[in-house]
Design a protein around this motif. Structure first.
Motif, short mmCIF file in Angstrom:
data_model
loop_
_atom_site.label_atom_id
_atom_site.label_comp_id
_atom_site.label_asym_id
_atom_site.label_seq_id
_atom_site.Cartn_x
_atom_site.Cartn_y
_atom_site.Cartn_z
N ASP A 36 65.16 65.08 67.75
CA ASP A 36 65.89 65.16 66.48
C ASP A 36 65.10 64.43 65.40
O ASP A 36 64.80 63.24 65.53
N GLY A 37 64.77 65.14 64.32
CA GLY A 37 64.01 64.53 63.23
C GLY A 37 64.69 63.34 62.60
O GLY A 37 64.03 62.48 61.99
N MET A 38 66.01 63.24 62.75
CA MET A 38 66.74 62.11 62.17
C MET A 38 66.38 60.78 62.84
O MET A 38 66.74 59.72 62.34
N LEU A 39 65.64 60.86 63.95
CA LEU A 39 65.18 59.63 64.59
C LEU A 39 64.08 58.94 63.78
O LEU A 39 63.81 57.76 63.97
N MET A 40 63.44 59.68 62.88
CA MET A 40 62.35 59.09 62.09
C MET A 40 62.90 58.10 61.08
O MET A 40 63.94 58.35 60.45
N ARG A 41 62.20 57.00 60.91
CA ARG A 41 62.59 56.00 59.92
C ARG A 41 62.62 56.64 58.53
O ARG A 41 61.72 57.38 58.16
N ASP A 42 63.66 56.39 57.80
CA ASP A 42 63.88 56.88 56.42
C ASP A 42 64.23 58.36 56.34
O ASP A 42 64.43 58.87 55.23
N MET A 43 64.31 59.07 57.47
CA MET A 43 64.68 60.48 57.40
C MET A 43 66.09 60.62 56.83
O MET A 43 66.36 61.52 56.02
N ASP A 44 67.00 59.73 57.24
CA ASP A 44 68.37 59.80 56.72
C ASP A 44 68.39 59.60 55.21
O ASP A 44 69.11 60.28 54.48
N ARG A 45 67.55 58.68 54.73
CA ARG A 45 67.49 58.41 53.29
C ARG A 45 66.90 59.62 52.55
O ARG A 45 67.40 60.01 51.49
N ALA A 46 65.84 60.21 53.10
CA ALA A 46 65.22 61.37 52.47
C ALA A 46 66.20 62.54 52.39
O ALA A 46 66.30 63.22 51.36
N VAL A 47 66.96 62.75 53.45
CA VAL A 47 67.95 63.83 53.48
C VAL A 47 69.05 63.57 52.46
O VAL A 47 69.47 64.48 51.72
N GLU A 48 69.51 62.34 52.40
CA GLU A 48 70.56 61.98 51.44
C GLU A 48 70.11 62.24 50.00
O GLU A 48 70.85 62.80 49.18
N ILE A 49 68.87 61.85 49.69
CA ILE A 49 68.33 62.05 48.34
C ILE A 49 68.25 63.53 48.01
O ILE A 49 68.69 63.99 46.94
N LEU A 50 67.68 64.32 48.93
CA LEU A 50 67.47 65.74 48.65
C LEU A 50 68.79 66.51 48.60
O LEU A 50 68.92 67.46 47.81
N MET A 51 69.76 66.12 49.41
CA MET A 51 71.08 66.76 49.33
C MET A 51 71.65 66.59 47.92
O MET A 51 72.15 67.54 47.30
N GLU A 52 71.55 65.37 47.42
CA GLU A 52 72.08 65.07 46.09
C GLU A 52 71.33 65.86 45.02
O GLU A 52 71.94 66.44 44.11
N LYS A 53 70.00 65.92 45.11
CA LYS A 53 69.20 66.61 44.10
C LYS A 53 69.44 68.12 44.13
O LYS A 53 69.48 68.77 43.08
N VAL A 54 69.59 68.67 45.33
CA VAL A 54 69.85 70.11 45.44
C VAL A 54 71.19 70.44 44.80
O VAL A 54 71.32 71.41 44.02
N ARG A 55 72.21 69.64 45.09
CA ARG A 55 73.55 69.90 44.56
C ARG A 55 73.61 69.70 43.05
O ARG A 55 74.36 70.38 42.35
N GLU A 56 72.81 68.77 42.53
CA GLU A 56 72.79 68.52 41.09
C GLU A 56 71.97 69.57 40.33
O GLU A 56 72.08 69.68 39.11
N GLY A 57 71.12 70.30 41.06
CA GLY A 57 70.21 71.22 40.39
C GLY A 57 69.06 70.50 39.72
O GLY A 57 68.45 71.03 38.77
N ALA A 58 68.75 69.30 40.19
CA ALA A 58 67.64 68.52 39.62
C ALA A 58 66.31 69.16 40.01
O ALA A 58 66.16 69.72 41.10
N GLY A 59 65.33 69.05 39.12
CA GLY A 59 64.02 69.64 39.38
C GLY A 59 63.25 68.87 40.45
O GLY A 59 63.05 67.66 40.33
N ILE A 60 62.83 69.57 41.49
CA ILE A 60 62.06 68.98 42.59
C ILE A 60 60.66 69.57 42.58
O ILE A 60 60.50 70.78 42.48
N ARG A 61 59.67 68.72 42.66
CA ARG A 61 58.28 69.20 42.76
C ARG A 61 57.67 68.74 44.08
O ARG A 61 57.63 67.55 44.37
N VAL A 62 57.19 69.70 44.85
CA VAL A 62 56.49 69.41 46.11
C VAL A 62 55.01 69.26 45.78
O VAL A 62 54.40 70.16 45.19
N ILE A 63 54.42 68.14 46.16
CA ILE A 63 52.99 67.92 45.93
C ILE A 63 52.30 67.81 47.29
O ILE A 63 52.56 66.88 48.06
N GLY A 64 51.44 68.78 47.57
CA GLY A 64 50.78 68.85 48.88
C GLY A 64 49.33 68.42 48.82
O GLY A 64 48.92 67.64 47.96
#
Length: 591
Positions: free
Chosen positions: A55-83
């Motif tokens: 389960d990826g949620m075992l990774m440190r900070d994965m819960d925090r990353a998911v929480e942040i992105l859930m909020e941003k997706v629901r708000e319609g905030a602009g997300i930029r992926v930098i690879g």
């Protein structure tokens, strides 16, 4: 280069293992030689599926990353992926883009230009994101070493989520390591010292996939909706030369199966353009044909082309992009060969070539090819190699390094860190930027702290077992498929036979530089064999052992004089609808 042959002798109850898992004792021995022990691990190695992934949620900070992105997706905030501009970075970018779009996110991407921007996050990329009104930056395959840049983004009011798989920077303090994490809102990297995730060997694309999987589940979506992205995880895992063990083995096995029936127009077009049958695509094709095409765009043009190929929606668009990438890769091959010739000349004819760590300055080499050239030099001389080229920045040079197993390149660079403007990497590969005036000092300092021995720098050929030719059968070949996929960390088995006589021999290949033998082992079994190495070098060794007369008359019967010990892998020769068993010789010793 002299080789050291080592016959592996790892004990276990091979008959018992064979009986429990319905395999031959010979296959049980091969599995033990790969350090797979215990019934649970053997079961996973042979029959592991995606259900066995952690389960990826075992990774440190994965819960925090998911929480942040859930909020941003629901708000319609602009997300930029930098690879990043290599195959792992491109695939990771595509995975995050596809995954977030599937959740209705407002998302776009940016990938640094290798020449103009350099590796990973920099102020140019952050400025561009800020000017575009980006609320949140999500990195992939980079970010763990970008503390200053991330602090700058945070000062501008942006949220930053790091996903990476590279080593965490550290300072040596009182004989220990003090790790330096970037000041991001969440840092997801299985190589964090405090990360409890059990498998540390994931590539950047796999970490990105784990994030999307966790995000989908947390938002009430079925994570199987993004199973198709395992194709890109497999591509990146093989292309970034990760060990094909543990979860990587499962990802690649599953991804290869999916690629056979992929609906991705870009991947279909690339396989068609390069002449690869989708039904037989394997790790070799990704590593040496398809992957280099994706990498070529980031080396000679822009990696955004490779991303566009993966994201192409029509066959027409995909065919055009695939053709462009193949042409770029063909050009890259020619440039690489020229640079390798120059590097070999430097090793053979200068004092720097006599050092244990090779630091080669090739000012005319395209900086994007430095890593490939370093890898070729490492393979040829079995020594760590850095290739340094001129940078576009005044007074600066850039370098890429490739290492051998006994030399942890990132940790060794850390001992010379004061010489670099920036650097990063891991055990077997690294990148660096330094002032040109410091190149010679770097060469001397990196060698001064080197502890490699002659044994470390001698190629070791690990032999799984001695096996007579009579055992080379179609049944054996079929059973060996259970060990696939092969690659780094799970190489093809190496079999050997000694005191083999040569029944016949002839030159083959377009350039007449390879050999086809008919060999006979001590038990009297004849076997066809092909050797794809350098026929000229083989004949030079014949002359050194048996004299010029035997060499000059070698193909007229002189071959009957010699005896060989050979290492090999079984195969099938198909000619005009007829199949016969053969072996592929990988190494030889003239006895």
């Amino acid at each position: 280069m002299k080789e050291r042959w080592v016959l592996l002798r790892k004990g276990a109850d091979f008959a018992g293992i064979g009986e429990r898992f319905h395999i031959s004792p010979r296959l049980a021995c091969l599995i033990r030689n790969r350090d797979i022990t215990g019934d649970k691990n053997i079961e996973s190695y042979l029959y592991g599926t995606i259900a066995d992934l952690e389960d990826g949620m075992l990774m440190r900070d994965m819960d925090r990353a998911v929480e942040i992105l859930m909020e941003k997706v629901r708000e319609g905030a602009g997300i930029r992926v930098i690879g990043d501009y290599d195959i792992d970075g491109v695939c990771a970018t595509y995975i995050l883009l596809e995954g977030l779009k599937g959740l209705g996110a407002v998302v776009d991407t940016d990938i640094p230009d290798r020449i103009a921007d350099g590796y990973g996050l920099n102020r140019h990329l952050i400025d561009r994101a800020f000017e575009a009104g980006t609320d949140t930056i999500v990195t992939c395959d980079n970010g763990i070493a970008a503390a200053e840049e991330i602090a700058f983004a945070r000062e501008l009011g942006m949220t930053v989520v790091v996903t990476d798989h590279h080593e965490v920077p550290f300072d040596e303090v009182d004989g220990g390591k003090r790790y330096r994490l970037p000041p991001a809102d969440a840092v997801v990297d299985p190589k964090r010292a405090d990360c409890p995730y059990p498998f540390k060997g994931l590539c950047g694309a796999a970490v990105a996939y784990k994030l999307m999987e966790a995000l989908y589940e947390s938002m009430g979506r079925d994570s199987s909706d993004i199973d198709y992205l395992m194709e890109e995880v497999a591509f990146a895992t093989v292309g970034d030369v990760m060990d094909l063990t543990g979860e990587n083995r499962i990802f690649v096995r599953q991804g290869l199966e999916m690629l056979q029936s992929t609906t991705n127009p870009g991947l279909r077009a690339l396989m068609e353009c390069t002449g690869i049958d989708r039904k037989s695509v394997g790790t070799y094709h990704i590593g040496f044909v398809l992957g280099p095409c994706l990498n070529a765009s980031g080396r000679l043009d822009t990696a955004k082309r490779a991303l566009s190929l993966l994201a192409a929606e029509s066959k027409k668009e995909a065919d055009l992009l695939a053709g462009d990438l193949k042409a770029l890769n063909d050009s890259r091959k020619e440039m690489t060969e020229e640079a390798v010739r120059e590097a070999v000349e430097q090793v053979e004819n200068t004092a720097s070539g006599r050092q244990r760590v090779l630091v080669l300055y090739l000012p005319g080499c395209h900086e994007s090819l430095a890593g490939i050239v370093a890898g070729r030099v490492r393979e040829r001389y079995c020594r760590p190699a850095f290739v340094i080229t001129d940078s576009g920045e005044e007074g600066l040079a850039k370098g890429s390094g490739r290492s051998i197993e006994a030399y942890h390149m990132y940790e060794e660079l850390n001992k010379c860190r004061d010489l670099f403007v920036r650097f990063g990497g891991h055990r077997l590969a690294a990148g660096l930027t330094l002032e040109k005036k410091n190149i010679e000092k770097f060469r001397q300092d990196i060698n001064a702290v080197c502890t490699l021995t002659e044994t470390d720098m001698t190629e070791k050929v690990s032999i799984d077992m001695q096996m007579p030719f009579s055992c080379v059968t179609e049944e054996l070949l079929e059973e060996l498929k259970l060990l696939e996929p092969f690659g780094k960390g799970n190489t093809k088995p190496v079999f050997a036979e000694k005191n083999v006589s040569v029944v016949s021999c002839r030159l083959i290949g377009k350039n007449r530089n390879m050999l086809r033998f008919r060999l006979r082992d001590g038990g009297g079994t004849d076997m066809d064999a092909v050797y794809f190495g350098d026929a000229g070098e083989f004949l030079e060794e014949v002359e050194a052992k048996y004299g010029r007369a035997v060499r000059e008359g070698f193909f007229e019967g002189g071959y009957r004089r010699i005896r060989l010990s050979v290492t090999y892998y079984p195969g099938v020769n198909e000619y005009m609808g007829r199949k016969t068993m053969q072996i592929v010789m990988t190494h030889y010793q003239i006895v």
